[in-house]
Every structure is written in C-alpha cells, then in structure tokens.
Design a protein around this motif. Structure first.
Motif, mmCIF file in Angstrom:
data_model
loop_
_atom_site.group_PDB
_atom_site.id
_atom_site.type_symbol
_atom_site.label_atom_id
_atom_site.label_comp_id
_atom_site.label_asym_id
_atom_site.label_seq_id
_atom_site.Cartn_x
_atom_site.Cartn_y
_atom_site.Cartn_z
ATOM 1 N N MET A 103 -0.723 3.719 -18.256
ATOM 2 C CA MET A 103 -0.670 2.423 -19.078
ATOM 3 C C MET A 103 -0.687 1.281 -18.088
ATOM 4 O O MET A 103 -1.378 0.147 -18.499
ATOM 5 C CB MET A 103 0.447 2.538 -20.056
ATOM 6 C CG MET A 103 0.476 3.405 -21.157
ATOM 7 S SD MET A 103 1.635 3.233 -22.340
ATOM 8 C CE MET A 103 3.293 3.684 -21.294
ATOM 9 N N ALA A 104 -0.049 1.420 -17.070
ATOM 10 C CA ALA A 104 0.213 0.214 -16.239
ATOM 11 C C ALA A 104 -0.943 -0.189 -15.568
ATOM 12 O O ALA A 104 -1.438 -1.433 -15.322
ATOM 13 C CB ALA A 104 1.323 0.524 -15.042
ATOM 14 N N ILE A 105 -1.799 0.664 -15.256
ATOM 15 C CA ILE A 105 -3.092 0.488 -14.398
ATOM 16 C C ILE A 105 -4.002 -0.058 -15.581
ATOM 17 O O ILE A 105 -4.883 -0.952 -15.355
ATOM 18 C CB ILE A 105 -3.690 2.037 -13.732
ATOM 19 C CG1 ILE A 105 -2.885 2.151 -12.583
ATOM 20 C CG2 ILE A 105 -5.035 1.507 -13.136
ATOM 21 C CD1 ILE A 105 -3.178 3.475 -12.035
ATOM 22 N N GLY A 106 -3.929 0.664 -16.788
ATOM 23 C CA GLY A 106 -4.934 -0.105 -17.812
ATOM 24 C C GLY A 106 -4.577 -1.508 -18.095
ATOM 25 O O GLY A 106 -5.505 -2.356 -18.139
ATOM 26 N N ALA A 107 -3.413 -1.708 -18.263
ATOM 27 C CA ALA A 107 -3.019 -3.466 -18.710
ATOM 28 C C ALA A 107 -3.410 -4.171 -17.578
ATOM 29 O O ALA A 107 -3.544 -5.483 -17.785
ATOM 30 C CB ALA A 107 -1.397 -3.356 -18.783
ATOM 31 N N LEU A 108 -3.179 -3.955 -16.376
ATOM 32 C CA LEU A 108 -3.336 -4.804 -14.958
ATOM 33 C C LEU A 108 -4.814 -4.800 -14.352
ATOM 34 O O LEU A 108 -4.811 -5.368 -13.276
ATOM 35 C CB LEU A 108 -2.362 -4.391 -13.894
ATOM 36 C CG LEU A 108 -0.777 -4.929 -14.528
ATOM 37 C CD1 LEU A 108 0.219 -4.380 -13.641
ATOM 38 C CD2 LEU A 108 -0.739 -6.337 -15.061
ATOM 39 N N THR A 109 -5.684 -3.888 -14.995
ATOM 40 C CA THR A 109 -6.959 -3.910 -14.395
ATOM 41 C C THR A 109 -8.105 -4.093 -15.432
ATOM 42 O O THR A 109 -9.043 -4.398 -15.134
ATOM 43 C CB THR A 109 -7.301 -2.660 -13.767
ATOM 44 O OG1 THR A 109 -7.176 -1.486 -14.731
ATOM 45 C CG2 THR A 109 -6.412 -2.153 -12.500
ATOM 46 N N GLY A 110 -7.535 -3.736 -16.497
ATOM 47 C CA GLY A 110 -8.639 -3.754 -17.884
ATOM 48 C C GLY A 110 -9.600 -2.553 -17.720
ATOM 49 O O GLY A 110 -10.758 -2.454 -18.486
ATOM 50 N N ALA A 111 -9.222 -1.657 -16.967
ATOM 51 C CA ALA A 111 -10.249 -0.487 -16.999
ATOM 52 C C ALA A 111 -9.967 0.521 -17.901
ATOM 53 O O ALA A 111 -9.068 0.659 -18.696
ATOM 54 C CB ALA A 111 -9.586 0.470 -15.771
ATOM 55 N N LEU B 19 1.247 -2.935 -8.843
ATOM 56 C CA LEU B 19 0.728 -1.622 -8.891
ATOM 57 C C LEU B 19 0.705 -0.893 -7.369
ATOM 58 O O LEU B 19 0.665 0.064 -7.450
ATOM 59 C CB LEU B 19 -0.789 -1.347 -9.317
ATOM 60 C CG LEU B 19 -0.908 -1.780 -11.016
ATOM 61 C CD1 LEU B 19 -2.415 -1.973 -11.181
ATOM 62 C CD2 LEU B 19 0.061 -0.957 -11.692
ATOM 63 N N ALA B 20 0.948 -1.730 -6.506
ATOM 64 C CA ALA B 20 1.044 -1.322 -5.132
ATOM 65 C C ALA B 20 1.908 -0.136 -4.924
ATOM 66 O O ALA B 20 1.509 0.954 -4.481
ATOM 67 C CB ALA B 20 1.470 -2.460 -4.185
ATOM 68 N N ASP B 21 3.270 -0.209 -5.380
ATOM 69 C CA ASP B 21 4.225 1.035 -4.995
ATOM 70 C C ASP B 21 3.691 2.187 -6.158
ATOM 71 O O ASP B 21 3.973 3.311 -5.543
ATOM 72 C CB ASP B 21 5.684 0.392 -5.562
ATOM 73 C CG ASP B 21 6.359 -0.457 -4.739
ATOM 74 O OD1 ASP B 21 5.722 -0.741 -3.455
ATOM 75 O OD2 ASP B 21 7.161 -1.094 -5.066
ATOM 76 N N LEU B 22 3.115 1.965 -7.182
ATOM 77 C CA LEU B 22 2.748 3.299 -7.959
ATOM 78 C C LEU B 22 1.556 3.968 -7.096
ATOM 79 O O LEU B 22 1.747 5.370 -7.128
ATOM 80 C CB LEU B 22 2.273 2.698 -9.322
ATOM 81 C CG LEU B 22 1.871 3.617 -10.395
ATOM 82 C CD1 LEU B 22 1.700 2.926 -11.826
ATOM 83 C CD2 LEU B 22 0.223 4.010 -10.081
ATOM 84 N N VAL B 23 0.705 3.159 -6.729
ATOM 85 C CA VAL B 23 -0.326 3.659 -6.041
ATOM 86 C C VAL B 23 0.084 4.571 -4.761
ATOM 87 O O VAL B 23 -0.417 5.685 -4.143
ATOM 88 C CB VAL B 23 -1.438 2.725 -5.565
ATOM 89 C CG1 VAL B 23 -2.624 3.213 -4.650
ATOM 90 C CG2 VAL B 23 -2.137 2.134 -6.855
ATOM 91 N N ALA B 24 1.024 3.881 -3.753
ATOM 92 C CA ALA B 24 1.544 4.295 -2.622
ATOM 93 C C ALA B 24 2.246 5.409 -2.865
ATOM 94 O O ALA B 24 2.161 6.801 -2.145
ATOM 95 C CB ALA B 24 2.353 3.386 -2.019
ATOM 96 N N THR B 25 3.036 5.570 -4.052
ATOM 97 C CA THR B 25 3.745 6.914 -4.518
ATOM 98 C C THR B 25 2.812 8.141 -4.881
ATOM 99 O O THR B 25 3.219 9.187 -4.337
ATOM 100 C CB THR B 25 4.541 6.559 -5.513
ATOM 101 O OG1 THR B 25 5.726 5.459 -5.036
ATOM 102 C CG2 THR B 25 5.680 7.820 -5.806
ATOM 103 N N ARG B 26 2.048 7.700 -5.543
ATOM 104 C CA ARG B 26 0.875 8.762 -6.019
ATOM 105 C C ARG B 26 0.266 9.147 -5.019
ATOM 106 O O ARG B 26 -0.425 10.273 -5.027
ATOM 107 C CB ARG B 26 0.198 8.301 -7.254
ATOM 108 C CG ARG B 26 0.941 8.129 -8.515
ATOM 109 C CD ARG B 26 0.040 8.086 -9.650
ATOM 110 N NE ARG B 26 0.930 8.381 -11.005
ATOM 111 C CZ ARG B 26 0.878 9.685 -11.395
ATOM 112 N NH1 ARG B 26 0.344 10.681 -10.824
ATOM 113 N NH2 ARG B 26 1.720 9.988 -12.403
#
Length: 471
Positions: free
Chosen positions: A287-295, A333-340
């Motif tokens: 959801m976070a990526i969808g909200a902050l990229t519009g993807a 989203l930087a921390d989310l991507v780094a963690t994953r």
C-alpha cells in the motif's frame, strides 16, 4: 434488470431455502441430459448467489455444448479434417485425382450424416422417405463446402495469427475467447461458422448480440472482444485471406455514468485508516508503494531487488505501456526498500510473500491474491463505497493511483511530468534511469511533494463481522 442487481433471479431458483442455478436443456439433448441442468450455490443470500451464478452458468452451458458435440461426432475435428482436404485439393494436378478426391468427400459426408433419424410418409401415396438428422445434415453440408474450398472455418488462420502477433498470454486468451463467442453465436443463429459467412451485416448482428453472451458481457469487455476480432480480420485482409475487415468501424456505446457513480481516489482520511489499520507488513508495504508512486498493484508485487536500485523503481510495462518505466523512490520508502532488499540477490523477489500462481498455464496476475487480501482489509477498516444495485466498490487499490495523481496536481506538479511518472500516454518527457538526468531530478522533486496524511497513532476500529486479511 442490469447485471449485478441484487434482486436479479435470472438462472436462479430457491430450493429448500438455498439458491441454485437452473438452465433449460435443448430438446434434442434432453434424452441425454434431462430437461434442465441444475447446480447448487450453497447460499441463502440472493446477493451472493448473483455473484456466484455466472461461473456456474458458464459451466452448465459448456456441459450442454460438449453433449451437443458428442451427439454430432466432434464437429470441430470434422471441420479441421475438411480444411486439411481443402489444402490437399489445391495440390491436385489431374482430373483423375480430382474425381477420386470428390468421391472421398461425398463418402465422408455420408458418414457424417449417419443413419436416418426417422422416416416421413407421403400422405397421398403412403411411400416412406428417410429424413436425416437436420443437425448432421447441416454439418455434412459445411464439411463439403470447406473441403471444396467454398468455405473457410473461422479459426483456420487463427493459430498462425497468434504466433505472429506475439501477444501476452492474457491477450491471447482474449483472442481465443472472441473466436469462441463468434463460433457459438453462429451455431445458435444456424449460420455457418466460416469466414465467408461473416459479412458486414452478420458482424453487426453479432455486435448487437455480444452483450447477451456468457450471462451478460459489460460494454468494456464487448469492446475488447470486438477489437480482437478486428485485429484478426485485419491480419487476414493483409494476407488476402479475406477481402476486407468487416469489424472496422463497429463501436460499442459506452454507458453514461453519473459522475457520482465513477470510481474515485481515496480521501486523506481513508488513506490514514488504511495505513494505520491492522494490516500485515506484506500488505502495508504494498500500500505504501502504491500511495507514493501511483503504480498499479501487479507491477508492485512483481518487483525484484534489481528493480529497486539507484534510487528508482523499475516497473514492468502495464496496460498499453510500451516498455519498463522508472519512478523515483520516495524518501519515505527508502527504509522499506532497504529492509526488503537486505540479504537478497538481484533476481530475488521484493515481495516473496505474494508468489506467482502455482497452477501451470494460469492467466491470473501475480497480484490476484494481493488484491483479494487488500479488498478484505479495506472493508475491515471501513473503507468502502458500494452503491445500491452495484457489485463493485467505488474505491479499490487503483484509488491509491488516483490519490497520488490528485496530490501531485495539488502540489503544482506539471501534468506531463505526472503522466511520465504514472505511465500515462504522454509526449515530450521520458525519465532517465539514473539520478543525473534532468527529467529524473524533476521527477524526484515531484514525487517528494506527495505526502502521506498525518498518522495520529490512534487504533482504527475494525468493522464487526468481517474477516481480517491473511497474515
């Protein structure tokens, strides 16, 4: 009554307090199948029965068609046989071979007609005359026409077309389904299922009937199938298999939609409820990526670790996008991507919790289960808007995309740049892959302007009676 109406009882009957689907069997098949086919839906809710019935209707109709084909002796196989004979006849070089081939065609046609179904008696003379089964007689006539090159089965060049088109599996499935609908309709209208029979007038009749097929097809889906038929006919016209594209210019009128009934963006409060609610991490991150990229959802869950380097996401092409699309990674989203990404190889999935369908040949998108989980969660936290008589909510995962675009517009981001970020059709702006590019720098600033609504940390109450999404 419109499709999806909660009071619609087409193909439904109540039996001991539970709904079931019921379909009349054609008279010629009643000795084999009985007068009606029925399938229980195991629910006493008419609303739920209306959502379940279309699959059951399709299954029962397929059973009827299989019985019809069994009674006729596999008409599709017979038409393929006739097409093979037609190809052979084109290589015949002498009258003797031609006569032998014609004799073989007549003999095979007699086999297809089979034994006489019944006799009729001349009331004046009392003399009995054999009367063949009319369906077998029609099939035999079609066989002779195809074998002699006077008729061409609808799908004669379809495999060749599919191979050259090189479309995705879902589009290939749409191509096949469009031909199936046309073939079934020709059979129902007692028209030869041949290219020669599909004149502009016949194409127009089919267009008008398309909405009734398969339990009711929505205008957008009708348009899709007519489009696939048009592409096939255009291919055949280019290769001189047909004279012209009979589907060109045929259009499906779109339903006029009240603006109040159109699907919409989430409100800030709905986004807050979704982000603060009890979502599992695998859903919250999506959801976070969808909200902050519009993807789009499927592009998100299909990301790999290598698609999240150099400060940008690389989303696979969706809809009519011609190629992959790069979108800056929002600072939030930087921390989310780094963690994953930590400890994973470049080709590893960013969201292994949402795997691809395991069934071989499945046409479902990878995001199928993610979408179902999001719908359950959205309802759980009270984010929903369903109008009376409608099945689909006005909010869904795509509402994050609409919300992102709205917020970017409100932040005075130029429309061409928004289009480049979300993958809309555009001219003039193409984002470079690396941060040095001026367009990518503009996009980074634009994406950073979109902010999630303040999260106050208060628990979001669940809607009673709804199940939470899978963990």
């Amino acid at each position: 009554m419109p499709k999806g109406s909660r009071n619609d009882t087409r193909w439904l009957e109540s039996h001991h307090g539970s709904w079931r689907v019921t379909i009349a069997v054609p008279r010629e098949l009643q000795k084999t199948l009985g007068t009606r086919l029925k399938k229980p839906l195991n629910t006493d809710s008419l609303s739920l029965a209306n959502r379940l019935k279309f699959k059951a209707v399709a299954e029962l109709k397929e059973r009827i068609e299989l019985a019809r084909e069994a009674a006729l002796g596999n008409p599709r196989g017979i038409m393929r046989e006739a097409a093979g004979i037609a190809e052979l006849s084109r290589r015949v070089t002498c009258d003797e071979e031609r006569d032998e081939l014609q004799a073989a065609i007549r003999e095979r046609a007699a086999e297809i007609v089979g034994p006489d179904a019944r006799e009729i008696v001349d009331p004046r003379t009392g003399e009995a005359f054999p009367l063949p089964d009319p369906r077998r007689a029609t099939l035999a006539a079609d066989f002779v026409a195809v074998a002699n090159g006077r008729a061409t089965p609808l799908a004669m060049h379809h495999a060749e077309f599919l191979a050259e088109a090189g479309n995705k599996e879902r589009t290939r499935a749409d191509d096949v389904r469009a031909i199936q609908y046309l073939t079934e309709w020709c059979r129902r209208e007692r028209l030869p299922a041949t290219l020669e029979a599909v004149t502009p007038a016949v194409a127009l009749r089919f267009k008008r009937a398309l909405g009734e097929l398969a339990g009711g097809i929505e205008p957008a889906t009708q348009k899709k199938y007519l489009g696939r038929l048009s592409v096939y006919w255009a291919y055949m016209a280019e290769n001189e298999y047909v004279g012209a594209n009979v589907w060109a210019g045929l259009k499906i009128k779109r339903k006029k939609v009240d603006p109040r009934e159109e699907e919409r963006a989430f409100t800030d409060d709905e986004v807050r409820r979704l982000m603060e609610g009890p979502a599992p991490a695998k859903l919250r991150d999506v959801m976070a990526i969808g909200a902050l990229t519009g993807a789009r959802l499927d592009a998100i869950v299909d990301l790999k670790v290598k698609d999240c380097i150099d400060g940008a996401f690389t989303f696979k092409p969706q809809k009519k996008e011609p190629c992959e699309r790069d979108v800056p990674i929002h600072p939030a989203l930087a921390d989310l991507v780094a963690t994953r990404s930590a400890g994973r190889a470049p080709d590893d999935d960013l969201f292994p919790e949402w795997p691809k369908p395991r069934k071989a040949g499945s046409l479902r998108e990878r995001s199928f289960k993610t979408s179902n989980a999001f719908t359950a969660y959205r309802r759980l936290v009270g984010v929903d808007q369903v109008l009376p008589g409608k099945r689909r909510s006005l909010v869904n995962f795509h509402s994050f995309r609409r919300w992102f675009i709205t917020k970017a517009e409100q932040a005075d981001v130029a429309e061409p740049l928004i289009a480049a970020i979300v993958g809309h059709k555009r001219t003039g702006i193409t984002l470079g892959r690396y941060s040095q590019g001026p367009a990518m720098k503009q996009a980074r600033r634009a994406v950073a302007k979109v902010k999630l609504p303040p999260l106050n940390g208060e628990p979001v109450p669940e809607v009673r009676g709804l199940r939470p999404p899978p963990r």
